[in-house]
Design an enzyme around this catalytic site. Structure first.
Site, PDB file in Angstrom:
ATOM      1  N   CYS A  71       0.864  -4.624   4.884  1.00 43.39           N
ATOM      2  CA  CYS A  71       0.059  -5.047   6.028  1.00 43.39           C
ATOM      3  C   CYS A  71      -1.392  -4.640   5.807  1.00 43.39           C
ATOM      4  CB  CYS A  71       0.580  -4.406   7.311  1.00 43.39           C
ATOM      5  SG  CYS A  71       2.361  -4.501   7.476  1.00 43.39           S
ATOM      6  N   CYS A 125       2.728  -0.901   7.213  1.00 40.53           N
ATOM      7  CA  CYS A 125       3.137  -0.616   5.838  1.00 40.53           C
ATOM      8  C   CYS A 125       2.010  -1.026   4.871  1.00 40.53           C
ATOM      9  CB  CYS A 125       4.421  -1.363   5.504  1.00 40.53           C
ATOM     10  SG  CYS A 125       4.315  -3.125   5.807  1.00 40.53           S
TER      11      CYS A 125
END
Lengths: 77, 324
Positions: A14, A11
């Site tokens: 991250c 995502c």
């Protein structure tokens, strides 16, 4: 040499964690191996419940949020 | 409370940009600036508060609480309540799910958490507060928590453990190792910058959607005839609630854009209950979340899970329309 792992299924948070880690080791001039762990089975072996998580030498240091560059530097120092 | 924003908006549009105060453009622009600023401010405050709450109640602690305490059936309610205060990111739903069942939290209770976490989330709450006011927001939040409570309880009664994927069953088989977690050692003051930055990131992330939503809403407002929806989609049509819920499922990513548009629908005669049901389906049932959950649930379990939430949301929609 330190091994830094970023746990997260890919995502946006991250990705920014990964970017911050790269920046931190670059600025602090630290030799480290940076690994992105995106496989959920492997992530779960670290017992984290919220991603992104930051693992330094197999110890979970941060989970569920994006650490900023200076915080990562402190962790690695 | 928000008078000063209106004052600022009027000053900006009529004063600085020198657009005539009676013109249609001027009124629309002033509304647009007012709405956007108000929402952004609410969103920032709510995200900040949630961030502070979460700094003190990380999910690990919530799990241990659900696990250790004897709660006499209230564990479903508490799981749903915790779900509502935890910020939701669909990429975290699998780790959360595994972490809960691994720690010994029953499947039904875990599902209560999983239902409420996206359903009652900070962005939806802030948008609702800004556009529909406190009463509608409370109804939304409370019914979302109740829906999670009863949805999880119902799914728990069905004994669906055998429908988890083999991977999860394997984890369950050799679980129970007490997961120790490190408490955060940083003080509140040390954490505050990170919380503020995160709140700002969230607000920035939805800014574009909010502006698009308010823009579409404002454009529609002028062109959709008064009572248009009341005639065509009013309360006397029984199928409007299920239709709204089904239409909402593919709309997940744009929750911030959807509320301003719904507000116009409500202003033009869509019953508020139907609108709340639509909102719940938008955030609570999403295809991206479903694909992620396929890692832990077999297709059959996923279908039962989604069907249960859908039916519960539809029922809530009818109840809202009756009581509101």
């Amino acid at each position: 040499m330190k091994t830094i792992k970023i746990l997260g299924t890919g995502c946006a948070k991250c990705k920014s964690t990964h970017a911050n880690v790269l920046k931190a080791i670059d600025e602090a001039n630290i030799q480290a191996e940076v690994i992105k762990v995106e496989d959920i089975t492997e992530i779960m072996t670290y017992n984290v419940m919220s991603t992104p998580a930051l693992v330094v030498d197999e110890v979970v240091k941060i989970k569920g949020r994006v650490p900023d560059v200076s915080e990562i530097k402190d962790l690695l120092a | 409370m928000f008078d000063w924003i209106q004052f600022f908006a009027d000053w900006l549009i009529f004063g600085v940009f020198n657009i005539a105060e009676e013109s249609r453009l001027g009124i629309s622009l002033s509304f647009f600036v007012y709405d956007t600023l108000k929402i952004l401010l609410l969103l920032f405050v709510i995200v900040m508060v949630m961030g502070i709450v979460n700094a003190y109640f990380p999910v690990e602690r919530l799990r241990d609480y659900l696990n250790r305490k004897k709660l006499y059936g209230f564990e479903y309610f508490f799981a749903a309540l915790f779900g509502s205060i935890t910020p939701f990111c669909s990429c975290s739903s699998v780790p959360l799910f595994i972490g809960f069942v691994q720690g010994g939290v029953p499947l039904g209770v875990t599902l209560s958490f999983l239902i409420t976490s996206p359903l009652v989330n900070q962005i939806a709450v802030a948008m609702f507060l800004g556009f529909f006011g406190l009463k509608a927001t409370l109804i939304y939040a409370v019914s979302g928590i109740l829906l999670g409570t009863f949805g999880g309880w119902f799914l728990g009664k069905l004994k669906l453990e055998h429908l988890l994927t083999d991977w999860v069953k394997g984890i369950l088989a050799n679980a129970q190792e007490k997961a120790a977690y490190e408490e955060e050692k940083r003080t509140f003051i040390q954490r505050l910058p990170a919380i503020t930055r995160e709140a700002w990131d969230i607000v920035r992330g939805v800014l574009l959607y909010i502006i698009i939503g308010i823009g579409i809403g404002a454009a529609m407002y002028g062109y959709v005839p008064e009572d248009f929806f009341e005639q065509h989609l009013g309360q006397d049509k029984w199928w409007t609630v299920p239709l709204a819920v089904i239409l909402a499922v593919p709309m997940y990513a744009n929750v911030a854009a959807i509320v301003p548009v719904i507000q116009v629908f409500v202003a033009k005669g869509i019953p508020l209950g139907t609108a709340i049901a639509f909102m719940m389906a938008t955030v609570g049932l999403s295809i991206p979340e479903g694909t992620l959950l396929k890692k832990v649930m077999t297709f059959k379990l996923l279908a039962i899970f989604f069907a249960t939430i859908t039916i519960f949301i539809i029922i809530s929609g009818y109840v809202f329309n009756l009581i509101l």
